[in-house]
Structure formats: structure tokens, C-alpha cells
Design a protein around this motif. Structure first.
Motif, PDB file in Angstrom:
ATOM      1  N   ILE A 160       0.842  -1.202   0.000  1.00  0.00           N
ATOM      2  CA  ILE A 160       0.000   0.000   0.000  1.00  0.00           C
ATOM      3  C   ILE A 160       0.875   1.249   0.000  1.00  0.00           C
ATOM      4  O   ILE A 160       0.602   2.225  -0.717  1.00  0.00           O
ATOM      5  CB  ILE A 160      -0.945  -0.006   1.216  1.00  0.00           C
ATOM      6  N   ALA A 161       1.946   1.236   0.804  1.00  0.00           N
ATOM      7  CA  ALA A 161       2.838   2.399   0.890  1.00  0.00           C
ATOM      8  C   ALA A 161       3.482   2.684  -0.459  1.00  0.00           C
ATOM      9  O   ALA A 161       3.584   3.852  -0.880  1.00  0.00           O
ATOM     10  CB  ALA A 161       3.914   2.152   1.952  1.00  0.00           C
ATOM     11  N   GLN A 162       3.914   1.634  -1.155  1.00  0.00           N
ATOM     12  CA  GLN A 162       4.555   1.835  -2.458  1.00  0.00           C
ATOM     13  C   GLN A 162       3.553   2.382  -3.479  1.00  0.00           C
ATOM     14  O   GLN A 162       3.860   3.316  -4.233  1.00  0.00           O
ATOM     15  CB  GLN A 162       5.130   0.505  -2.963  1.00  0.00           C
ATOM     16  N   THR A 163       2.361   1.802  -3.491  1.00  0.00           N
ATOM     17  CA  THR A 163       1.331   2.262  -4.429  1.00  0.00           C
ATOM     18  C   THR A 163       0.929   3.704  -4.118  1.00  0.00           C
ATOM     19  O   THR A 163       0.742   4.524  -5.033  1.00  0.00           O
ATOM     20  CB  THR A 163       0.095   1.351  -4.353  1.00  0.00           C
ATOM     21  N   LEU A 164       0.819   4.020  -2.825  1.00  0.00           N
ATOM     22  CA  LEU A 164       0.480   5.377  -2.415  1.00  0.00           C
ATOM     23  C   LEU A 164       1.543   6.363  -2.886  1.00  0.00           C
ATOM     24  O   LEU A 164       1.229   7.437  -3.421  1.00  0.00           O
ATOM     25  CB  LEU A 164       0.337   5.436  -0.888  1.00  0.00           C
ATOM     26  N   ALA A 167      -4.456   1.609  -8.729  1.00  0.00           N
ATOM     27  CA  ALA A 167      -3.877   2.353  -7.604  1.00  0.00           C
ATOM     28  C   ALA A 167      -4.952   2.925  -6.688  1.00  0.00           C
ATOM     29  O   ALA A 167      -4.865   2.826  -5.464  1.00  0.00           O
ATOM     30  CB  ALA A 167      -2.977   3.468  -8.119  1.00  0.00           C
ATOM     31  N   GLN A 168      -5.953   3.552  -7.292  1.00  0.00           N
ATOM     32  CA  GLN A 168      -6.993   4.164  -6.454  1.00  0.00           C
ATOM     33  C   GLN A 168      -7.709   3.123  -5.618  1.00  0.00           C
ATOM     34  O   GLN A 168      -7.995   3.345  -4.446  1.00  0.00           O
ATOM     35  CB  GLN A 168      -7.997   4.911  -7.335  1.00  0.00           C
ATOM     36  N   LYS A 169      -7.993   1.962  -6.210  1.00  0.00           N
ATOM     37  CA  LYS A 169      -8.713   0.917  -5.461  1.00  0.00           C
ATOM     38  C   LYS A 169      -7.874   0.429  -4.295  1.00  0.00           C
ATOM     39  O   LYS A 169      -8.377   0.237  -3.179  1.00  0.00           O
ATOM     40  CB  LYS A 169      -9.066  -0.245  -6.392  1.00  0.00           C
TER      41      LYS A 169
END
Length: 672
Positions: free
Chosen positions: A135-139, A153-155
Motif C-alpha cells: 500500500i505504501a509503495q502504491t500510495l 492504484a486508487q482501489k
């Protein structure tokens, strides 16, 4: 008088949102009342399907069929839906993972501590911790360049992060073991990234991160220290807490209140940080309270909610689930959204009251965890052996800076509002065996009532231990506050009734603590009424064997007995207290209340010039106290200092014993 304790911080902010205690125990009772039991087998079957669309459908279906339905939730638990959904967190299809996390999140929130405990025991934290770096990487990718971020990414950021963070929040309140495991995940930087980047992210995920941080920093030194030593984190929190809001931005208000609560949890802040010069309690928390606590009328809100629920019940209901027509987990009708907004507003008020409760406390919470109680006892034993004994008053003086001691005038403007929030509405306490028309709202209302009572409890016990002078204006408030409490209690059901619910009993027991605190602060001012004294005596007799409650009731009666002109009430109370003095065999289950009774009689009759002292002389209370000396000596000798709290209890017992002996000498010397 025994030591009056303020309400300790507890990991209980997340009570069962959809209670099932109106149901008889067992799965058979749930099966009889669930209208969706036939839908459970196909859901569980599709959860294991080879088709990812069916697995996703099954996860969404779990979220839908448990809505406000404790019977169906209990049946699903009996079929190990928790274990099955945890397995789905490792699914090869990302959408299945997101929906499984959402279903577990909803179960977590609706089911409270028992269900969270089941999740912890089934090792849900292992997959949850594994989600954090992803989640941190995608954020990070999404914030740096939304166009280059993965398609989903948004999901991942919006839905999965919200669900995962909410589960961390709920699980951290479940037990010390769960909290210690979560501490090892070093969540603070991850959670703070949502607050720092709040303007670029959905408010729901930011609020979940703030809620998780609020819980993690409460009475939990590892997380609190990590946050308080980072100046950029505290600056971000201060910016949120001091920010401006739109007039009806309840979600923004919730974020402000959470930020204020986090700052309060980690204060005092280190010097030379931007927030260190700010009085968190006086400049941040207290100014937030009036607009928040007065933003809603509980009676009006309850009526509006009933109207919405009746409208919702009149709408056609979906008869059954189908693979093609199952609504999405985020789909909600306008009525459901209205009810959710009401619930969010109520929960924000509950949160504000929790924080205010902590601010109202005189003594700061200890940073010693329950696991270190033994070491704490050993340290106290060593001090006791060296003869370095502190009285309760000395300890309060040593631990509490004078500037931090609250005074009634500082909080006077809030007292009427807090009193209005303890008053039950027609939705607060459903009759025994009857479900609420909207369980989440009933749960929120009950939590507000209890939090408001605990806030008053801390305020008045803090005032009682501060030994400050009560002004004339404050004295005038005493009877008003006292009468308001009794008016509310009359609406909360009869504690002596066999039909009273667990929630009503908890309400009463918390309120009795408030009565004690108010009676201490306004001792000699409150006029004791006959029916109130009779009820308090009756309740004290009913709580024989439950020492903590008996102490509160005896303490309240002790204060009422000291109204100078109420000679008849003093006689009734003194007669009851004398009947509780030990005469022969010592009851080891009532040590604290026996000490409280002894101390009460000493305090009541410490001034022989008051009009009611005639009762002491005419009823030979001195003789009865003389007869009690030897049994009390035996009682004190038998206190086990090795038990939790034993050292303090022994110290108090020895002090009470010595005071009794000195009091008898004094009264004998008067020769009245």
C-alpha cells in the motif's frame, strides 16, 4: 475516605456496533431469528469457487447480509467465515482481496472485541502487515505521478488501505497481545503519511489513519514516543487541529478532534518543536468541545432517526442474493447514507467526550503497562519497607502540578451540555430481549451516555482530590447538578428491577461514581432527600459482595450525611453505616467497603459542634466503634500485600485503623 480513582484509559473505544445480547446464547437462537440463513450456504460455497468473480461476489455478499443483522453475523461466525475470509486475503485476484478485506473490516466494526479477538487468534495480522509495504509503495507512486501509477492504484489506496487501517485500529483495542504485535509493525510513519498528504487523498482513508493513530498513542509508549519526537508529524497534527472547517463538515470535524486527541495522548511535547509551546488541553481540546457537543440534540436526532428507519422499512426489500444482481459493497441508498451521517456525527461526539474525559482527569495516566504491575508492586514494597509511606494526598501533590489541576469555572460552560448528553432517549435502551430499530445508532447513543458520565466522573473526582476552595457561584451549581443527575437516572430504568438490561446496569453503575464525585465536591451543600437516601441504602445492600460499587455508594452516603441541618437523614445514614461495621468474623470480600464505612463514620462525626452530632451521642456510635476496633485490626492484618493493589490497600487499612483509635481517644476525651 477511600481513594477515589478517575476513569483509567481503556482500549474500549470500539464497542459492538450491532449488539447481539438481546438474543439467547447459541447458534440455534440465531438461526430462529435470522431471515437470511438460507443465503449462507451458497455464499460459503462460492467463497471457495475456482471462478474469481464468484469469490468476489461471496465476499461482497458477506458485507451485505450482516448489515444490522446480528443473528446472521453470529451464524456466519459459526461457519468460520472469519477463517475463510482471512484465507481470501491471499487470493490471486486483487479484487477478491479488496472485497475480503472490506468484509473483515465490517465484521470487525460490527462485532466488536469478541470478533476482533477471533480474528487475532486466527492470525489475521500476518496478511495485514504484509499489505503495508504494498500500500505504501502504491500510495507513493500515485502521489508522485498519478498517471504513472498502476491501473488499480486508487482501489488499493482508497479501499484496501481504508479496510486494513480500520482493522489495525479495531485489533489494537482488542488485547495487550494484539497491541504488542501491532507495535512491532511500526505503523506510525505509514499512518502519518496519510495525514501529511491528506489534501490529495480521500477523507475516509485519512480519518481511518487518524483513528488508528489515536488508539495506538493512548497509553502506549512505543507509538506515542515515535510520534512525539518527530517535529514534522506534530506540526501536521497541529495544523489539522487548528484548521478551519465548513459550517457542517462533520467528517472534517472528526479529523480535527482525532488530531487533538493524538496531540493530547503524546503530550507533553519535546521542547523546541512547533507544537511544544501550545497548551494542548486549553488551546486545542477545550475550544473544540462547545461547537462539537452542542452540534446535535439527542432527543431530536433520535426522532429523526426513527422517521428514517420507518421510511426504510416501508421500501421493498431485496428477497435474495444473486450473482448478477448483488449490489456493490459501497452502494448505499439515500436513506442509508442519511443514517450513516447521523451515526458519524454521534461517534464524533463520543470521541470528543473520550478526549475531554482524559483532560478532566487530575492525575496523569501511568505509562506502566499491565504486564509491569508486578514490578511496580515490588518497587512499592521496597519503599514500604524503608518506611517511605506516602498518603493519598501526598501522592496527588507529588504527581500533579498545581497548574494542571482543573477547576469548576474552567469547565462550567460545558457541564450543562455534558449533562444533556447523559439523558437517555427512546432509542438508547431497547427493552430486554428486543432488538433496536437501528442497532448502530443505539450503540452510539449508549456510548455517548457512558462517555459523558465518565467525563463528569473524572471532572468531579479531580476537583475532589485538588482540595481547592469552592466559590459561592460554584456552590449554587451543586444542587442543580445533583438534581439533574437524579432526573436522568429516573429515565434510565430501575437498577433493582430484574428486567433491567446490561447496558442500563452499566449506565447506573457509572452514574453512581458521578454521584460520589459530585457529593464529595459539594459536601455539606447537597440537601439529602429521603427517597434518594433510601434508594442509595437499598442499592448498597444489593451490592454486598461487589466491593467496588459498595465503596462508591457508602462514600456518597457519607457525604450526604454531612449536611449540617439534615439531622433525620444523618440518623438514617449513620444507622446503616453502623450496621456494616464488623463485629466478629471478618468478611474478606468486603475489605475496602469496611474501611470506607469506618472512615465515613470518623469523617461524619469529626466535628462535635454540628447539629447532627446529637445522633452520635444518642445512638452510642462511639461504643459501636470501640467494639469494631479488634475486628478491624484483624481485617487489616489479613490484607495480602502480594495481591494486585495489596500494598496500597494495606497502607490505607493501617491508616484507617490508626485513625479509628485516635478518633475514639478524641471522642472519649470530650466527655459529651
Amino acid at each position: 475516605m477511600g481513594k477515589a480513582q478517575k476513569k483509567k484509559a481503556m482500549r474500549r473505544h470500539n464497542p459492538m456496533r450491532v449488539p447481539d445480547n438481546h438474543l439467547p446464547p447459541g447458534l440455534s437462537a440465531a438461526a430462529e431469528t435470522s431471515q437470511k440463513k438460507d443465503q449462507i450456504p451458497p455464499i460459503l460455497q462460492k467463497m471457495e469457487s475456482a471462478d474469481p468473480a464468484e469469490r468476489k461476489w461471496a465476499c461482497v455478499a458477506v458485507s451485505n447480509i450482516i448489515q444490522n443483522d446480528p443473528s446472521t453475523r453470529r451464524l456466519l461466525q459459526g461457519k468460520d467465515v472469519v477463517g475463510i475470509l482471512i484465507t481470501r486475503l491471499s487470493d490471486s485476484e486483487e479484487e477478491v482481496v479488496v472485497e475480503a478485506a472490506g468484509a473483515l473490516r465490517n465484521l470487525c466494526i460490527d462485532g466488536g472485541h469478541e470478533l476482533c479477538g477471533e480474528m487475532y487468534n486466527k492470525n489475521v495480522l500476518a496478511p495485514l502487515k504484509a499489505f503495508i509495504p504494498k500500500i505504501a509503495q502504491t500510495l507513493s507512486q500515485y502521489l508522485e505521478n498519478p498517471k504513472s501509477a498502476p491501473e488499480n492504484a486508487q482501489k488499493v489506496v482508497y479501499e484496501l488501505a481504508d479496510s486494513v487501517i480500520t482493522m489495525f485500529w479495531c485489533l489494537s483495542e482488542t488485547s495487550s497481545k494484539a497491541l504488542n504485535t501491532i507495535n512491532q509493525a511500526s505503523l506510525v510513519p505509514f499512518l502519518m503519511s496519510f495525514l501529511v498528504q491528506r489534501k490529495k487523498l480521500p477523507l475516509s482513508a485519512v480519518a481511518s489513519a487518524a483513528q488508528c493513530l489515536y488508539v495506538l498513542t493512548e497509553d502506549n509508549p512505543p507509538a506515542a514516543e515515535e510520534l512525539r519526537t518527530n517535529g514534522s508529524y506534530t506540526s501536521a497534527l497541529l495544523s489539522i487541529a487548528q484548521g478551519q472547517l465548513a459550517s457542517d463538515d462533520i467528517r472534517g470535524m472528526a479529523l480535527k478532534v482525532l488530531s487533538a486527541g493524538i496531540l493530547w495522548n503524546i503530550s507533553p511535547l519535546p521542547p523546541l518543536t512547533a507544537a511544544s509551546a501550545v497548551d494542548i488541553g486549553g488551546e486545542i481540546v477545550l475550544p473544540l468541545m462547545p461547537p462539537l457537543l452542542t452540534s446535535i440534540s439527542l432527543p431530536e436526532t433520535s426522532q429523526q432517526i426513527q422517521t428514517l428507519v420507518e421510511k426504510q422499512a416501508s421500501l421493498p426489500q431485496m428477497e435474495s442474493l444473486s450473482l448478477n444482481h448483488t449490489p456493490k459493497s459501497e452502494d448505499k441508498t439515500p436513506l442509508e447514507l442519511d443514517l450513516e451521517r447521523f451515526e458519524n456525527r454521534l461517534r464524533t461526539i463520543q470521541l470528543g467526550l473520550e478526549i475531554l474525559t482524559s483532560v478532566c482527569a487530575t492525575l496523569p495516566d501511568s505509562e506502566i503497562s499491565p504486564e509491569n504491575d508486578v514490578a511496580d508492586e515490588a518497587e512499592e514494597a521496597e519503599e514500604d519497607a524503608d518506611g517511605e509511606e506516602d498518603t493519598d494526598d501526598q501522592m496527588a501533590t507529588d504527581e500533579t502540578p498545581a497548574a494542571s489541576q482543573p477547576n469548576l469555572s474552567r469547565f462550567a460552560f460545558l457541564i450543562p451540555t455534558i449533562l444533556s448528553l447523559i439523558e437517555p432517549t427512546h432509542l438508547s435502551f431497547p427493552p430486554p430481549g428486543s432488538p433496536s430499530i437501528h442497532p448502530p445508532i443505539t450503540s452510539a447513543l449508549g456510548s455517548i451516555h457512558l462517555c459523558a458520565l465518565e467525563c463528569l466522573n473524572n471532572l468531579f473526582l479531580s476537583l475532589a482530590t485538588s482540595h481547592r476552595y469552592i466559590t459561592d457561584a460554584e456552590r449554587a451549581q451543586g444542587m442543580t447538578i445533583w438534581n439533574s443527575l437524579w432526573t436522568v437516572l429516573q429515565k434510565a430504568g430501575d437498577l433493582r428491577s430484574a428486567a433491567i438490561t446490561k447496558e442500563q446496569r452499566l449506565f447506573w453503575e457509572t452514574a453512581i461514581g458521578v454521584l460520589w464525585g459530585v457529593s464529595i465536591v459539594f459536601k455539606g451543600i447537597i440537601l439529602p432527600e429521603e427517597d434518594q437516601v433510601r434508594l442509595l441504602v437499598s442499592l448498597s445492600e444489593a451490592y454486598t459482595g461487589i466491593d467496588q460499587m459498595k465503596v462508591k455508594l457508602v462514600g456518597t452516603l457519607e457525604c450526604l450525611a454531612q449536611h449540617p441541618l439534615s439531622i433525620d437523614a444523618n440518623r438514617v445514614i449513620a444507622s446503616y453505616l453502623v450496621s456494616l461495621l464488623p463485629t466478629g468474623t471478618v468478611d474478606r470480600t468486603s475489605v475496602e467497603s469496611t474501611l470506607q464505612v469506618t472512615s465515613a463514620l470518623i469523617d461524619i462525626y469529626s466535628d462535635e459542634t454540628v447539629p447532627y452530632d446529637i445522633n452520635f451521642r444518642e445512638n452510642d456510635i462511639l461504643g459501636k466503634l470501640i467494639d469494631a476496633v479488634e475486628p478491624i485490626r484483624k481485617l487489616v492484618r489479613g490484607i495480602n500485600k502480594k495481591k494486585p493493589g495489596g500494598i496500597e490497600l494495606k497502607r490505607r487499612g493501617e491508616e484507617t485503623r490508626d485513625n479509628l483509635v485516635d478518633f475514639i481517644k478524641y471522642r472519649r476525651g470530650l466527655r459529651l
